[in-house]
Design a protein around this motif. Sequence first.
Motif, PDB file in Angstrom:
ATOM      1  N   ALA A 270      -0.358   3.291   9.457  1.00  0.00           N
ATOM      2  CA  ALA A 270       0.060   3.891   8.239  1.00  0.00           C
ATOM      3  C   ALA A 270       1.384   3.291   8.215  1.00  0.00           C
ATOM      4  CB  ALA A 270       0.408   5.449   8.466  1.00  0.00           C
TER       5      ALA A 270
ATOM      6  N   PRO B  16       5.096   2.347   5.570  1.00  0.00           N
ATOM      7  CA  PRO B  16       6.251   3.041   4.981  1.00  0.00           C
ATOM      8  C   PRO B  16       5.957   3.630   3.677  1.00  0.00           C
ATOM      9  CG  PRO B  16       6.811   0.857   4.542  1.00  0.00           C
ATOM     10  CD  PRO B  16       5.617   0.876   5.573  1.00  0.00           C
ATOM     11  N   GLN B  17       6.400   4.871   3.337  1.00  0.00           N
ATOM     12  CA  GLN B  17       6.080   5.442   2.031  1.00  0.00           C
ATOM     13  C   GLN B  17       7.064   4.882   1.029  1.00  0.00           C
ATOM     14  OE1 GLN B  17       7.210   9.660   0.860  1.00  0.00           O
ATOM     15  NE2 GLN B  17       5.204   9.781   1.187  1.00  0.00           N
TER      16      GLN B  17
ATOM     17  N   ASN C   1      -1.177   1.262   3.170  1.00  0.00           N
ATOM     18  CA  ASN C   1      -2.281   1.437   4.209  1.00  0.00           C
ATOM     19  C   ASN C   1      -2.619   2.665   4.442  1.00  0.00           C
ATOM     20  OD1 ASN C   1      -3.853  -0.821   4.957  1.00  0.00           O
ATOM     21  ND2 ASN C   1      -3.033  -0.545   7.344  1.00  0.00           N
ATOM     22  N   GLN C   2      -2.944   3.595   3.620  1.00  0.00           N
ATOM     23  CA  GLN C   2      -3.451   4.886   3.811  1.00  0.00           C
ATOM     24  C   GLN C   2      -4.188   5.242   2.425  1.00  0.00           C
ATOM     25  OE1 GLN C   2      -2.787   7.827   6.305  1.00  0.00           O
ATOM     26  NE2 GLN C   2      -3.044   5.719   7.089  1.00  0.00           N
TER      27      GLN C   2
ATOM     28  N   PHE D  72      10.909   0.709   9.074  1.00  0.00           N
ATOM     29  CA  PHE D  72       9.723   0.992   9.553  1.00  0.00           C
ATOM     30  C   PHE D  72       9.502  -0.246  10.482  1.00  0.00           C
ATOM     31  CE2 PHE D  72       5.487  -1.161   9.370  1.00  0.00           C
ATOM     32  CZ  PHE D  72       4.424   0.123   9.679  1.00  0.00           C
TER      33      PHE D  72
ATOM     34  N   TRP E  19      -7.893   2.470  -0.279  1.00  0.00           N
ATOM     35  CA  TRP E  19      -6.518   2.479   0.568  1.00  0.00           C
ATOM     36  C   TRP E  19      -5.516   1.465  -0.179  1.00  0.00           C
ATOM     37  CZ3 TRP E  19      -5.821   3.667   5.741  1.00  0.00           C
ATOM     38  CH2 TRP E  19      -7.049   4.466   6.484  1.00  0.00           C
TER      39      TRP E  19
ATOM     40  N   THR F 117      13.983   1.013   3.830  1.00  0.00           N
ATOM     41  CA  THR F 117      12.939   1.528   4.242  1.00  0.00           C
ATOM     42  C   THR F 117      11.972   0.605   4.968  1.00  0.00           C
ATOM     43  OG1 THR F 117      12.729   3.088   2.205  1.00  0.00           O
ATOM     44  CG2 THR F 117      10.764   2.865   3.338  1.00  0.00           C
TER      45      THR F 117
ATOM     46  N   TYR G 208       3.886   6.612  -2.415  1.00  0.00           N
ATOM     47  CA  TYR G 208       2.726   6.332  -1.703  1.00  0.00           C
ATOM     48  C   TYR G 208       3.107   5.551  -0.566  1.00  0.00           C
ATOM     49  CZ  TYR G 208       0.961   7.122  -6.484  1.00  0.00           C
ATOM     50  OH  TYR G 208       0.976   7.493  -7.863  1.00  0.00           O
ATOM     51  N   THR G 209       1.908   6.176   0.471  1.00  0.00           N
ATOM     52  CA  THR G 209       2.071   5.546   1.837  1.00  0.00           C
ATOM     53  C   THR G 209       1.145   4.190   1.976  1.00  0.00           C
ATOM     54  OG1 THR G 209       2.287   7.473   2.924  1.00  0.00           O
ATOM     55  CG2 THR G 209       1.767   5.853   4.403  1.00  0.00           C
TER      56      THR G 209
END
Length: 212
Positions: free
Chosen positions: A30, A32-33, A40-41, A119, A84, A115, A37-38
Amino acid sequence: MQRGLCTVVSLSLIVSSLGGCASQAKPRVAGPQVYGYTLNQRLSVDEFKALSDTGLETMSGLSIYELKAPAGAKLSLYLERTLWVDRVEKLSGPFEVASDCENAFKDESAQLQATIAEFNSRRARPGGAPRQVGDIYASQSTTPCERKGGRDTDAQSYRYRLAASLSTETAPVKHGLSEKVENAYMGMWMGIFTIVLLPFVLVGAAVGAVTD
């Protein structure tokens, strides 16, 4: 006939597996947001329904979806087939004055970089050691303020782009003699497998023909 066909299929599977030995599945880490949206999620059903399909696709097979954002901005999400989030990109709203656009670009770019840096710092190796092959890291790309152009009502306005994605550290690309030797080595083994298994293919096909 079926025996011969099965042997041919087996041969093709073995040869193809040799070519894919070095391939690896994309790690599910996962990120960063970014803009809600995150990275790789997988998107939720509601998140996906809110997007508009552009019908566009990247060379790597990512589908591009869009979402309108406040102040005339627009988000573009690059999605894998399983939904994803691979990349998030923002096109800013229009600015009538170049200096206003540039100031907004600097502020938002700095926020995004903070951000990403946070991460990456959590995933950094001890002692500030450089990343190794396989390490996951986030990065951003930017397009400074430029005129939109065209014939729209805001054609003379200024906009900027910001984007974030995850990457995997890879080994340096090989060049020269070592690469040629490795390619020749792989080609030699693929040839050996083909030569060894070819008689079985012919025998299987002959037996199948007689049986039929």
